[in-house]
Every structure is written in C-alpha cells, then in structure tokens.
Enzyme design. Structure first.
Site, PDB file in Angstrom:
ATOM      1  N   LEU A   1     -32.527  32.507  20.290  1.00  0.00           N
ATOM      2  CA  LEU A   1     -32.956  33.420  21.354  1.00  0.00           C
ATOM      3  C   LEU A   1     -32.148  34.718  21.398  1.00  0.00           C
ATOM      4  CD1 LEU A   1     -33.619  30.691  24.056  1.00  0.00           C
ATOM      5  CD2 LEU A   1     -35.346  31.992  22.775  1.00  0.00           C
TER       6      LEU A   1
ATOM      7  N   VAL B   1     -32.408  38.875  20.366  1.00  0.00           N
ATOM      8  CA  VAL B   1     -33.404  39.836  20.837  1.00  0.00           C
ATOM      9  C   VAL B   1     -34.827  39.495  20.371  1.00  0.00           C
ATOM     10  CG1 VAL B   1     -34.113  42.249  20.703  1.00  0.00           C
ATOM     11  CG2 VAL B   1     -31.722  41.697  21.004  1.00  0.00           C
TER      12      VAL B   1
ATOM     13  N   VAL C   1     -33.243  32.753  13.718  1.00  0.00           N
ATOM     14  CA  VAL C   1     -31.784  32.883  13.668  1.00  0.00           C
ATOM     15  C   VAL C   1     -31.446  33.736  12.455  1.00  0.00           C
ATOM     16  CG1 VAL C   1     -31.423  30.684  14.837  1.00  0.00           C
ATOM     17  CG2 VAL C   1     -31.466  30.747  12.329  1.00  0.00           C
ATOM     18  N   LYS C   2     -30.163  34.028  12.291  1.00  0.00           N
ATOM     19  CA  LYS C   2     -29.752  34.861  11.143  1.00  0.00           C
ATOM     20  C   LYS C   2     -30.209  34.217   9.852  1.00  0.00           C
ATOM     21  CE  LYS C   2     -25.588  37.219  12.695  1.00  0.00           C
ATOM     22  NZ  LYS C   2     -24.682  36.410  13.530  1.00  0.00           N
TER      23      LYS C   2
ATOM     24  N   SER D   1     -42.543  41.992  11.916  1.00  0.00           N
ATOM     25  CA  SER D   1     -42.097  43.383  12.005  1.00  0.00           C
ATOM     26  C   SER D   1     -42.534  44.016  13.311  1.00  0.00           C
ATOM     27  CB  SER D   1     -42.645  44.217  10.855  1.00  0.00           C
ATOM     28  OG  SER D   1     -42.227  45.568  11.012  1.00  0.00           O
TER      29      SER D   1
ATOM     30  N   GLY E   1     -39.774  45.233  15.481  1.00  0.00           N
ATOM     31  CA  GLY E   1     -38.576  45.307  16.325  1.00  0.00           C
ATOM     32  C   GLY E   1     -38.799  44.607  17.649  1.00  0.00           C
TER      33      GLY E   1
ATOM     34  N   LYS F   1     -42.913  40.858   3.525  1.00  0.00           N
ATOM     35  CA  LYS F   1     -42.089  41.522   4.551  1.00  0.00           C
ATOM     36  C   LYS F   1     -40.963  42.336   3.898  1.00  0.00           C
ATOM     37  CE  LYS F   1     -40.332  42.880   8.389  1.00  0.00           C
ATOM     38  NZ  LYS F   1     -39.000  42.484   8.732  1.00  0.00           N
TER      39      LYS F   1
ATOM     40  N   HIS G   1     -42.482  45.466   2.600  1.00  0.00           N
ATOM     41  CA  HIS G   1     -42.745  46.284   3.796  1.00  0.00           C
ATOM     42  C   HIS G   1     -41.470  47.050   4.167  1.00  0.00           C
ATOM     43  CE1 HIS G   1     -42.098  46.732   8.130  1.00  0.00           C
ATOM     44  NE2 HIS G   1     -43.386  46.943   8.271  1.00  0.00           N
ATOM     45  N   ASN G   2     -40.348  46.361   4.170  1.00  0.00           N
ATOM     46  CA  ASN G   2     -39.087  47.017   4.531  1.00  0.00           C
ATOM     47  C   ASN G   2     -38.686  48.052   3.492  1.00  0.00           C
ATOM     48  OD1 ASN G   2     -39.181  45.135   6.568  1.00  0.00           O
ATOM     49  ND2 ASN G   2     -37.020  44.590   6.423  1.00  0.00           N
TER      50      ASN G   2
ATOM     51  N   GLU H   1     -40.624  50.978   4.180  1.00  0.00           N
ATOM     52  CA  GLU H   1     -40.045  51.577   5.385  1.00  0.00           C
ATOM     53  C   GLU H   1     -38.835  52.458   5.015  1.00  0.00           C
ATOM     54  OE1 GLU H   1     -39.436  48.615   8.529  1.00  0.00           O
ATOM     55  OE2 GLU H   1     -37.450  49.458   8.835  1.00  0.00           O
TER      56      GLU H   1
HETATM   57  P1  2AM Z   1     -26.034  31.870  19.099  1.00  0.00           P
HETATM   58  O1  2AM Z   1     -26.564  32.600  20.279  1.00  0.00           O
HETATM   59  O2  2AM Z   1     -25.644  30.486  19.388  1.00  0.00           O
HETATM   60  O3  2AM Z   1     -24.962  32.637  18.355  1.00  0.00           O
HETATM   61  C1  2AM Z   1     -28.856  35.611  16.083  1.00  0.00           C
HETATM   62  O4  2AM Z   1     -27.513  35.612  15.793  1.00  0.00           O
HETATM   63  C2  2AM Z   1     -29.299  34.235  16.503  1.00  0.00           C
HETATM   64  O5  2AM Z   1     -29.003  33.297  15.466  1.00  0.00           O
HETATM   65  C3  2AM Z   1     -28.643  33.726  17.758  1.00  0.00           C
HETATM   66  O6  2AM Z   1     -29.625  33.083  18.519  1.00  0.00           O
HETATM   67  C4  2AM Z   1     -27.603  32.776  17.223  1.00  0.00           C
HETATM   68  O7  2AM Z   1     -27.257  31.732  18.086  1.00  0.00           O
HETATM   69  C5  2AM Z   1     -28.337  32.193  16.063  1.00  0.00           C
HETATM   70  N1  2AM Z   1     -27.442  31.552  15.098  1.00  0.00           N
HETATM   71  C6  2AM Z   1     -26.576  32.175  14.263  1.00  0.00           C
HETATM   72  N2  2AM Z   1     -25.950  31.269  13.501  1.00  0.00           N
HETATM   73  C7  2AM Z   1     -26.418  30.062  13.863  1.00  0.00           C
HETATM   74  C8  2AM Z   1     -26.174  28.734  13.425  1.00  0.00           C
HETATM   75  N3  2AM Z   1     -25.309  28.493  12.431  1.00  0.00           N
HETATM   76  N4  2AM Z   1     -26.848  27.736  14.028  1.00  0.00           N
HETATM   77  C9  2AM Z   1     -27.726  27.989  15.010  1.00  0.00           C
HETATM   78  N5  2AM Z   1     -28.010  29.226  15.454  1.00  0.00           N
HETATM   79  C10 2AM Z   1     -27.374  30.243  14.890  1.00  0.00           C
END
Ligand code: 2AM
Length: 490
Positions: free
Chosen positions: A10, A12, A76-77, A130, A132, A184, A187-188, A191
C-alpha cells in the site's frame, strides 16, 4: 462477506489502485507489511464516501477474506520484495488462485514466477501499470501478461478501473509469459524518448529563440491543441507557469539539471542491443540522463573549454531568428522525431514478440496507451490505425500516412537540428531520430566500405550487388601490387 479481490503493498500506487477498484464497486481486501499503511488506506476509503475496502493486518486473514478463486494484486518494490510477498501470501493460497504483480518488474522474473506459481497450481500475471498516482486512482493504462485464465478472472474489474477512451478501456491481455512487463518496459523507454525530445525543444526555443518561460508556457499550450496533444506536452506547459515560492521567477529555472532514473529505460536499450534492433533515440535519452548526472564534471568542462576559447553562453547572434518560424519548425521537428522514436519502440516489441512467440498486437498496444499512461497522446490513435492497416508494417516511417507527414516536416526538422548544431546546443534525441530516418530511407549506405574493411583485415567475406555468393579478396596483395605499379610505397 468475502471480498472480490485483494491488494497487497500500500505505497502510493497500491493505495490509489485499491481505492479505484473499491470505487468501481468491487469489494477489496488490502494488506501491507507495515500496518500503518493499512490504517491509512482504510481511513482514505472511509473519507472518500465509505468505499468497500477492508484492511487486514495479518497475511492469513487477508488471503482468507477473499472469495475463491482468489485474485491478489501485489504492488511492492520490484525484485526480492515481490518474491518475499509471494512467499508470505502463497502459504494461504489454494490451487486456482492468482497473483497479479503490478510493479515495474523485469520480464524474466515474471516468467520464473509463473513457473514457480504453476508448480503450486497458482496462476500468475505480470501487469504493467502506467499513469502514476493519478492514473492509478482515476484510470491507468494496464498491460497484463501471463496466465490468460488469471486475466479472465479479473477482466471485468480491469476494464472498469482502466482509463476509458473513445475505443474502449485502456487494457488488453497483452500476451503470455512476461509480455505485459516487457511492453511496460518499452512504454517507459518510449517515455524517456518523449521527455528527452521535449527537453530539447525547450532548450532550442529558450537558447536559440530566446523564449521566456511565459512564452514557453504559451507555446506548449498551443502545441497541445494540435498534433502534439499529449499528457507530457500538457504538463510541460503547466510547469513553465509555476512560480518559485522561495524566490523570483519560475521554479523550473531553480531545479538542478540532473535526471534520476529507475532502470526501465536502461533495460529497453539493453534489450534493443540484444535483439539487434536500432533504438538510437531511446538510447540517446538514456545517455543524456547519464551525462546530466555528471553535473560537476560538466561545470568543470564548461570552464576548461571556455578558457580554451569556446563561447558557451553567448548565443545572442542567433536571437535574430524569426521566433514565430522557429516555434513552428521546432513543433514539426519534435513531431517527426517522436514518430522515429515510437517506430523504434514498436520494432523492439515486434522483434521480441517473434522471439518469444507472444503474438503481440501492436495496434492494440497503441490503443491501450491512448489513455491513462504517461505517453498518452492523440497521435497514438494514428499509430493504432497504421498497424490496423498493415499488421506486419516493417516500420512506422513507411506507413503511407506517416511517410507523408515525415516528408512534410523534414525541411523544418533539418533547420532546427542545423540551427542547434550551429549554436552548440546538443539535441541528441532529435539528431538520433533524424539520422535514423535518413539511414532507414536510403537504399544504399556506405556499409559496402565497412564490408570491404572487414574482409581486408579479417577475411570475413562480402556479398556483391550484382551476383550471388560470398566473396573474399586478397585486398592487401592487390593493393601492394597496385602501389608497386604506381611507385607508391606501403
Ligand atoms: P512497507 O510499507 O512495509 O515498507 C513500496 O516500498 C511498497 O513495497 C511498500 O508497501 C512496502 O511495504 C513494500 N515492500 C517493500 N519491501 C517489501 C518486502 N520485502 N516485503 C513486503 N513488502 C515490501
């Protein structure tokens, strides 16, 4: 009551996409490793009119709150966090459930996860998203690829949450495997090219044309009412109008000229090289970002070369150019350069599609980029139509309509690049596009000489224009004999 779908991660993008889904009437469960973000999202859903969004603090409760077959979007990342999140969630998932990764993931990671998921009976989608923050909340462009079944399970949600344009929602099943992530990524890359070309147009107008920020704002706003109409041109017009709250003038002039990046542009250029596809405009944008990062070196170089005699600041002599005409020329140069950049991106997609058997529909991809995403633009409709006219189109440049436009704009394009070169303003994107155009359209290139050189020093052989077969010539022997005859010593 069980939720229709779940979303984990969760930050942005995740928060906004979850709110978008809830707003369209699909009850959604949300989860985040750090629980504060769960509370934050739940509070936002409540404040936005009580959207059907349900927060969970434990991964088990989260998974079990979703109706089967489950669909869970993770945002997530990219990289290891995705694997960790999948590990956490898949303990509670059951065969037939699906994971949808909405991050900017490297496509091969998605292909590995598809195999791993499949071994557990799970379905998997790698989905490019895409647009944002605003796109995620109000309608992104979605590029899902992987399991068709997983797509079918959420198609009604995706078509509702995506940006809507005149010919439908900006989502389509892209293809199998990592196709969605790959599309994607390209696309970037496109961009990157668009942003670079716009920045060059700005530079030429500012330095050569002497336009003020107010004039630039007006120019870009005007362009946005014509063939260049697009999100990036629109926001550029806005940017020039924003004043600096900490001092005089506009904020744009106070921003450090160092561009950041997260890697998708680099991947695009790497893939182009892997596939032997020329993508010089996209590569030039990436190189420009690298050079922009060398701020201190550039400042030192400016000083050294000024001491050596170059004048890097005084372009007053060029200010005699006809402003109105320059603006019109730059508009045309930007448009023609953009077509070449898109041609490169599309050809990269076509080549990868052939290699992977993805059967990508380039016209359909141009369509889903018409809305929601960062490269959304009026002329994508024209690209869509070009591929509809001819699905196997070798290059956008040779589509009859685009060919005509390129020819109409080439004089202006050459004037702009020529003026920029004369003034010492680097326009690597515009130059790369023009060179791409001039190379591609030439029936005969000087590659014959390169072949001769290769055969000379490495016996690599060459083909002839007038008879079949491969040939080798004892170049040095003949050249020596020739020299002996004319008395030239080697
Ligand atoms: P967090 O809020 O617990 O850091 C962007 O960084 C998103 O990826 C965030 O929601 C972050 O959670 C999540 N995130 C980054 N590394 C993570 C991991 N190893 N396991 C679960 N969520 C992760």
């Amino acid at each position: 009551m069980l939720s229709r779908i779940g979303l984990a991660g969760l930050a942005v993008m995740g928060q906004n996409l979850a709110l978008n889904i809830a707003e369209k009437g699909f009850p959604i469960s949300v989860y985040n490793r750090t629980v504060a973000k769960v509370d934050e999202t739940v509070a936002r859903a409540a404040s936005e009119g009580g959207l059907p969004l349900f927060g969970h603090r434990s991964p088990q409760d989260f998974v079990l709150s979703i109706s089967r077959p489950r669909s869970i979007v993770i945002l997530v990342k990219a990289g290891a966090p995705v694997d960790q999140t999948i590990d956490t969630l898949s303990r509670y998932l059951e065969p037939g459930d699906a994971i949808i990764d909405g991050g900017n993931e490297w496509y091969e990671n998605t292909e590995r996860r598809i195999r791993e998921a499949s071994a557990r009976g799970l379905l998997y989608l790698g989905m490019g998203v895409s647009g944002g923050e605003d796109g995620a909340r109000n309608g992104p462009s979605l590029m899902p690829g992987g399991s068709h079944q997983a797509y079918d399970n959420i198609e009604n949600i995706l078509t509702r949450i995506a940006a809507q344009v005149d010919d439908g929602p900006c989502v389509t099943f892209v293809g199998e495997g990592g196709a969605g992530n790959f599309v994607k990524m390209v696309h970037n890359g496109i961009e990157y090219g668009d942003m670079q070309l716009i920045s060059e147009a700005y530079d030429v107008l500012r330095i050569v044309g002497g336009l003020s920020n107010a004039e630039l704002a007006e120019t870009f706003a005007e362009w946005n009412r014509g063939e260049l109409e697009s999100f990036l041109i629109e926001i550029t017009a806005d940017i020039f109008g924003v004043r600096d709250e900490h001092g005089d003038g506009e904020l744009v002039d106070k921003i450090l000229d160092k561009t950041g990046m997260k890697g998708t542009g680099k991947w695009t250029v790497q893939q182009a090289a892997e596939l032997s596809i020329a993508a010089p405009t996209i590569a030039a944008s990436l190189d420009s970002r690298y050079l922009s990062g060398l701020k201190e070196e550039r400042e030192a170089a400016a000083k050294t070369l000024e001491q050596a005699g170059i004048s890097s600041a005084d372009f007053a002599t060029f200010r005699s150019v006809d402003k109105k005409r320059l603006i019109d020329d730059v508009r045309q140069a930007l448009y023609a350069s953009k077509i070449c950049s898109y041609a490169q991106g599309m050809n990269l997609l076509k080549s990868k599609s052939a290699e992977k058997g993805w059967n990508l529909n380039l016209g359909e991809l141009a369509r889903i980029w018409k809305g929601g995403c960062i490269i959304r633009a009026r002329f994508l409709d024209r690209i869509k139509k070009a591929y509809e006219r001819n699905r196997g189109l070798a290059n956008l440049i040779v589509d009859p309509e685009f060919a005509k436009e390129m020819v109409q704009r080439q004089a202006a394009w050459r004037r702009v690049v020529g003026l920029a070169i004369e003034a010492g303003i680097s326009t690597p994107g515009m130059c790369a596009s023009l060179a791409y155009f001039d190379t591609y359209r030439r029936a005969r290139l000087p590659a014959n000489l390169v072949q001769a050189q290769r055969d000379y020093f490495g016996a690599h052989t060459y083909e002839r224009v007038d008879r079949p077969g491969s040939f080798h010539t004892e170049w040095s022997k003949i050249a020596r004999q020739g020299r002996a005859g004319t008395g030239i010593r080697s």
